[in-house]
Design an enzyme around this catalytic site. Sequence first.
Site, PDB file in Angstrom:
ATOM      1  N   ARG A 116       0.921  -1.397  -0.059  1.00  0.00           N
ATOM      2  CA  ARG A 116      -0.086   0.008  -0.042  1.00  0.00           C
ATOM      3  C   ARG A 116       0.958   1.402   0.057  1.00  0.00           C
ATOM      4  O   ARG A 116       2.072   1.265   0.461  1.00  0.00           O
ATOM      5  CB  ARG A 116      -0.789   0.226   1.200  1.00  0.00           C
ATOM      6  N   LYS A 147      -2.927  -1.766   7.368  1.00  0.00           N
ATOM      7  CA  LYS A 147      -4.050  -1.456   8.070  1.00  0.00           C
ATOM      8  C   LYS A 147      -4.603  -1.836   9.523  1.00  0.00           C
ATOM      9  O   LYS A 147      -3.986  -3.066   9.567  1.00  0.00           O
ATOM     10  CB  LYS A 147      -5.343  -1.681   7.177  1.00  0.00           C
ATOM     11  N   HIS A 215      -2.137   2.399  -6.217  1.00  0.00           N
ATOM     12  CA  HIS A 215      -3.240   1.093  -6.165  1.00  0.00           C
ATOM     13  C   HIS A 215      -3.278   0.230  -7.302  1.00  0.00           C
ATOM     14  O   HIS A 215      -3.514  -0.761  -7.322  1.00  0.00           O
ATOM     15  CB  HIS A 215      -4.288   1.496  -5.738  1.00  0.00           C
ATOM     16  N   ARG A 218      -0.560  -2.051  -7.155  1.00  0.00           N
ATOM     17  CA  ARG A 218      -0.974  -3.324  -6.268  1.00  0.00           C
ATOM     18  C   ARG A 218      -1.881  -4.129  -6.817  1.00  0.00           C
ATOM     19  O   ARG A 218      -1.832  -5.442  -6.539  1.00  0.00           O
ATOM     20  CB  ARG A 218      -1.510  -2.590  -4.783  1.00  0.00           C
ATOM     21  N   HIS A 241      -5.016  -8.710   3.545  1.00  0.00           N
ATOM     22  CA  HIS A 241      -6.536  -8.404   3.915  1.00  0.00           C
ATOM     23  C   HIS A 241      -6.822  -9.083   4.996  1.00  0.00           C
ATOM     24  O   HIS A 241      -6.675 -10.523   5.284  1.00  0.00           O
ATOM     25  CB  HIS A 241      -7.128  -8.820   2.606  1.00  0.00           C
ATOM     26  N   TYR A 250     -10.340 -10.208  -6.991  1.00  0.00           N
ATOM     27  CA  TYR A 250      -9.359 -10.547  -7.861  1.00  0.00           C
ATOM     28  C   TYR A 250      -9.723 -11.593  -8.742  1.00  0.00           C
ATOM     29  O   TYR A 250      -9.551 -12.016  -9.866  1.00  0.00           O
ATOM     30  CB  TYR A 250      -8.047 -10.590  -7.520  1.00  0.00           C
TER      31      TYR A 250
END
Length: 277
Positions: A116, A147, A215, A218, A241, A250
């Site tokens: 990220r 995150k 992004h 990514r 994630h 994806y």
Amino acid sequence: KGLELKAAEMVRHGRENTAIADKLQRWTRDLLMVRDAVELPGAITEALVTQFQVPQVAIKVWGVAPGFADETFAQGASEDAQAFASSLNTPYCGNNPGLEARDACITELLYGSGLRIGELVGLDVAASATARGWIDHDAGEAHVLGKGSKRRSVPVGRAALAALKRWLEARNAWARDDAALFIGQRGQRLTPQHIRVRLKRRALQAGLATPVHPHMLRHSFASHVLQSSGDLRAVQELLGHANIGTTQVYTRLDFQHLAQVYDAAHPRAQSRKPRGK
């Protein structure tokens, strides 16, 4: 013979330097003769065209005094241009090896490790108790703070490690006391906005029709790993994630790609109902 060639080269460079010095003196003289400040940007650009044969020149400034706010040279400086200019410590004239090494390393890490943008700008040169992230060159791993303040480690490929080595060599000429891995020429840690501006510029220089943003790289990392491995859980771990449902987007993208290939290539595809209708 070698000494003669070196002497001839020095004479040639001396003549070239004298010619450049003469042009600079004429340019300085012309600028000193300008009495009205409003006319100064025009005089600068005209001299660059006539004295130095620069085909296209424009001057854009911002933060001017109210009396100059309506002038042409005070209009149209984009936020991207202002962010790029503010990141420079010295004038930018064409290719800059240090900037090129840094931007290449940024691009390789975003695409090669799926970081990220916040994780990327948080990287430090070395591991420490206060570091949000760092790269272990020997192990070929990046340790980042993602995150939710969750730490994870991701592989760093050979291309990214080679780009990192080149950048660290160039960084030594810029570094002050900042621990940040990615810095500007003033020695300060780059911001996410600076990264976006530099990627957009890099895409334009490469002739890409679509602007590239962090992004997007990514996404490309995740899609390419999934296409090659088919391992959704591994992609989830690499991306950091918390919920696999986030990663499943994806798989849908991958199916859409396969469906497009089928529609374009299979002889029976023409009889199928158009997608999305």
